[in-house]
Write an enzyme that holds these catalytic residues in place. Structure first.
Site, PDB file in Angstrom:
ATOM      1  N   GLU A 276      -1.083   7.902   7.750  1.00 15.64           N
ATOM      2  CA  GLU A 276      -0.636   7.256   6.510  1.00 15.64           C
ATOM      3  C   GLU A 276      -0.683   5.742   6.696  1.00 15.64           C
ATOM      4  O   GLU A 276      -0.815   5.248   7.822  1.00 15.64           O
ATOM      5  CB  GLU A 276       0.768   7.742   6.136  1.00 15.64           C
TER       6      GLU A 276
ATOM      7  N   HIS B  96       6.088   3.356  -4.729  1.00 14.64           N
ATOM      8  CA  HIS B  96       4.940   4.078  -4.172  1.00 14.64           C
ATOM      9  C   HIS B  96       3.718   3.720  -5.000  1.00 14.64           C
ATOM     10  O   HIS B  96       3.765   3.762  -6.230  1.00 14.64           O
ATOM     11  CB  HIS B  96       5.184   5.593  -4.205  1.00 14.64           C
TER      12      HIS B  96
ATOM     13  N   ARG C 211       2.164  -0.440   2.124  1.00 15.68           N
ATOM     14  CA  ARG C 211       2.446   0.171   0.827  1.00 15.68           C
ATOM     15  C   ARG C 211       2.756  -0.845  -0.270  1.00 15.68           C
ATOM     16  O   ARG C 211       2.331  -0.704  -1.409  1.00 15.68           O
ATOM     17  CB  ARG C 211       3.639   1.110   1.019  1.00 15.68           C
TER      18      ARG C 211
ATOM     19  N   HIS D  63      10.317   4.630  -5.370  1.00 13.75           N
ATOM     20  CA  HIS D  63      10.147   5.771  -4.463  1.00 13.75           C
ATOM     21  C   HIS D  63      11.259   5.833  -3.420  1.00 13.75           C
ATOM     22  O   HIS D  63      11.737   6.907  -3.083  1.00 13.75           O
ATOM     23  CB  HIS D  63       8.783   5.616  -3.787  1.00 13.75           C
TER      24      HIS D  63
ATOM     25  N   ARG E 160       9.487   0.156   3.983  1.00 11.54           N
ATOM     26  CA  ARG E 160       9.547   1.311   4.896  1.00 11.54           C
ATOM     27  C   ARG E 160       8.153   1.818   5.262  1.00 11.54           C
ATOM     28  O   ARG E 160       7.285   1.964   4.391  1.00 11.54           O
ATOM     29  CB  ARG E 160      10.322   2.452   4.222  1.00 11.54           C
TER      30      ARG E 160
HETATM   31  C1  SIN Z   1       3.751  10.016   0.751  1.00  9.79           C
HETATM   32  O1  SIN Z   1       3.506  11.153   1.090  1.00  9.79           O
HETATM   33  O2  SIN Z   1       2.921   9.247   0.308  1.00  9.79           O
HETATM   34  C2  SIN Z   1       5.160   9.549   0.842  1.00  9.79           C
HETATM   35  C3  SIN Z   1       5.629   9.626   2.216  1.00  9.79           C
HETATM   36  C4  SIN Z   1       6.807   8.758   2.352  1.00  9.79           C
HETATM   37  O3  SIN Z   1       7.200   8.112   1.394  1.00  9.79           O
HETATM   38  O4  SIN Z   1       7.342   8.677   3.458  1.00  9.79           O
END
Ligand code: SIN
Length: 515
Positions: free
Chosen positions: A113, A229, A275, A334, A369
């Site tokens: 990620e 998000h 993010r 988010h 985060r």
């Molecule tokens: C996601 O799956 O994009 C969110 C994961 C997260 O917010 O930790």
């Protein structure tokens, strides 16, 4: 009259249930506002749990990624502590039956990620981690006689004297409140996403924990930092379904109605930039009417049906076939990096009150985060808080039961939907992805006006108003841009402000009333 319990856990998401299980066989009571498993953000988490499980990965590398994503204000000691403990808790979850994805050799399958230097997010059937972990824990809780769950019970208010907990006012299914007293209290009642119009959180996650603790005098940390998000689906569904970042980890790309892959011009890591950067780019595209979309077709193709079951199901609900079509996206609230300030052991500034999960601000997340560190922090601090509460009670230092408590006269009816929509609109328009001083001052005045018109009727709504006021006040006070907090009137980072912040509700009110 009050009920007396040993340990009271407020909230039944991952943090609350994992704490209850860690404490077994010691008796605990858990308040769950809805039936177990409903209404908790944890069950909606698609990504998974970040942990250095691979032999080539290390907790130190994970801590460094956490610190870098947090944009200068992560507490490095907390990052080291949490990332070191990560593997043990993933193994514990596997031990109790969480069906993590495995390779044919039995190793964990790991997703990559954004802002992680390594593929280190353990997952379940692609995007089912939160739901699968919660299902496993709920089954354990139901088989553990020492845990009493009160379903339909919402905490409204803390009774605090001389900065020490005396009780919690609880209402069951909007009936007249009563008080529960305990020797130790854990607040694990989630974040604040649904204070915004566009959110990936369940509707009940709307700053209630933050508001309740702040009204009782708790110190609140980093309230200005809300994570949006980048890729919530913009398909007319409230809350906005999440299109997990793991899709971009697998190579899905973003482009707009002009066919422009705009992230290439924004950051060297393009779609996998931190993010907050992707969220702002998507916000600008959305505001400009450029219709940003997520394209999974080439990178994932038909595998999306089996590997990202939730995303596929949401697409179907919205009439989109992601195998052949793109997914319209918009940034949505988010995760709240801010929360009730806690020390290294999960203790708040109020004696007898521990806090874990999204309701807490431990210093792990800083201004932004790192993906999948949320469930991880909830696990690590659930165990830490469990240990702290147990030791305190065993040392005879738990809170005393008081016989002459008076139940405060609180509004316990459901909230006024029109007032909630006004509040969410204020937060989205003036305390959202892009902020400025004029808008934030106006937000504080608008929240004051809402308080005058609707305050004092529903304590739930009062708690929402308090949480919103704290976020707006802290954002007004931070004269720079950092992580999830971006101000057009202070677009740069200021090294003098490279630190966490604290605010009390009294301070937020003083600011609000001075404007
Ligand atoms: C996601 O799956 O994009 C969110 C994961 C997260 O917010 O930790």
């Amino acid at each position: 009259m009050s009920e007396q319990h040993n340990i009271l856990i407020i909230g039944a998401g991952l943090a609350g249930l994992y704490t209850a299980l860690t404490l077994a066989p010691r008796p605990v009571t858990v308040l769950s506002p809805m039936a177990l498993g409903y209404g908790a953000s944890s069950a909606w988490a698609q990504g998974g749990v970040a942990a250095a499980m691979d032999k080539k990965d290390t907790p130190e590398a994970h801590a460094l990624d956490t610190i870098n994503a947090g944009d200068g204000i992560v507490d490095a000691d907390i990052a080291a502590f949490v990332t070191q403990a990560a593997k043990e808790h993933v193994l514990e979850l596997a031990e109790v039956g969480t069906p993590f994805d495995r390779t044919p050799k039995g190793d964990f399958v790991m997703s990559k990620e954004a802002a992680h230097g390594f593929a280190r997010v353990v997952r379940v059937k692609g995007d089912q981690a939160g739901a699968a972990i919660m299902k496993t824990l709920i089954e354990e809780v139901q088989n553990t006689p020492s845990i009493t769950v009160i379903e339909g019970a919402t905490a409204l208010d803390f009774i605090v004297k001389d900065n020490a907990m005396q009780g919690v006012v609880v209402s069951e299914n909007n009936t007249p409140p009563y008080v529960i007293q305990a020797k130790a209290y854990l607040l694990a009642a989630g974040g604040a996403g649904s204070l915004y119009l566009k959110t990936t959180n369940p509707p009940s996650v709307r700053g209630l924990a933050l508001g309740m603790a702040a009204r009782a005098g708790a110190v609140i940390a980093d309230a200005e930092f809300v994570q949006f998000h980048p890729t919530a689906m913009d398909v007319g569904i409230d809350p906005n379904p999440l299109a997990t970042e793991a899709l971009r980890g697998e190579g899905a790309i973003l482009f707009n109605k002009h066919g422009e892959r705009y992230m290439l011009g924004v950051h060297p890591d393009a779609e996998l930039a931190p993010r907050d950067i992707v969220a702002r780019a998507n916000f600008h595209q959305h505001q400009a009417g450029n219709v940003p979309v997520l394209d999974t077709r080439e990178a994932i193709g038909a595998h999306i049906k089996d590997e990202f079951i939730s995303v596929y199901r949401y697409c179907q609900q919205a009439g989109i076939d992601p195998v052949t079509e793109t997914i319209p996206i918009v940034p949505a609230a988010h995760y709240h990096m801010g929360g009730v300030a806690t020390d290294r052991n999960g203790r708040s500034s109020i004696k007898g009150l521990w806090v874990s999960g999204e309701a807490a601000s431990t210093g792990l997340h800083g201004a932004n985060r790192l993906a999948s560190n949320g469930l991880l922090e909830a696990l690590v601090y659930a165990a830490t808080c469990a240990g702290g509460m147990m030791q305190t009670i065993e040392a005879g230092q738990g809170q005393e039961f008081v016989t002459d408590l008076v139940t405060p006269d609180l509004g316990y009816q459901g909230v006024n939907d029109a007032a909630v929509m006004e509040l969410r609109t204020i937060m989205s328009d003036k305390v959202g992805v892009i902020r400025d001083g004029v808008g934030l001052a106006q937000a504080l005045r608008d929240l004051h006006d809402l308080d005058v018109r609707f305050g004092g009727v529903s304590t739930n709504f009062d708690n929402m108003l308090v949480a919103a006021t704290l976020i707006a006040a802290a954002a007004y006070n931070r004269h720079e841009s950092r992580g999830g907090h971006y101000r057009t009137d202070y677009p740069e980072k200021d090294d003098k402000l490279k630190h966490r912040t604290e605010i009390t509700y009294a301070q937020a009110l003083a600011l609000r009333d001075s404007l």
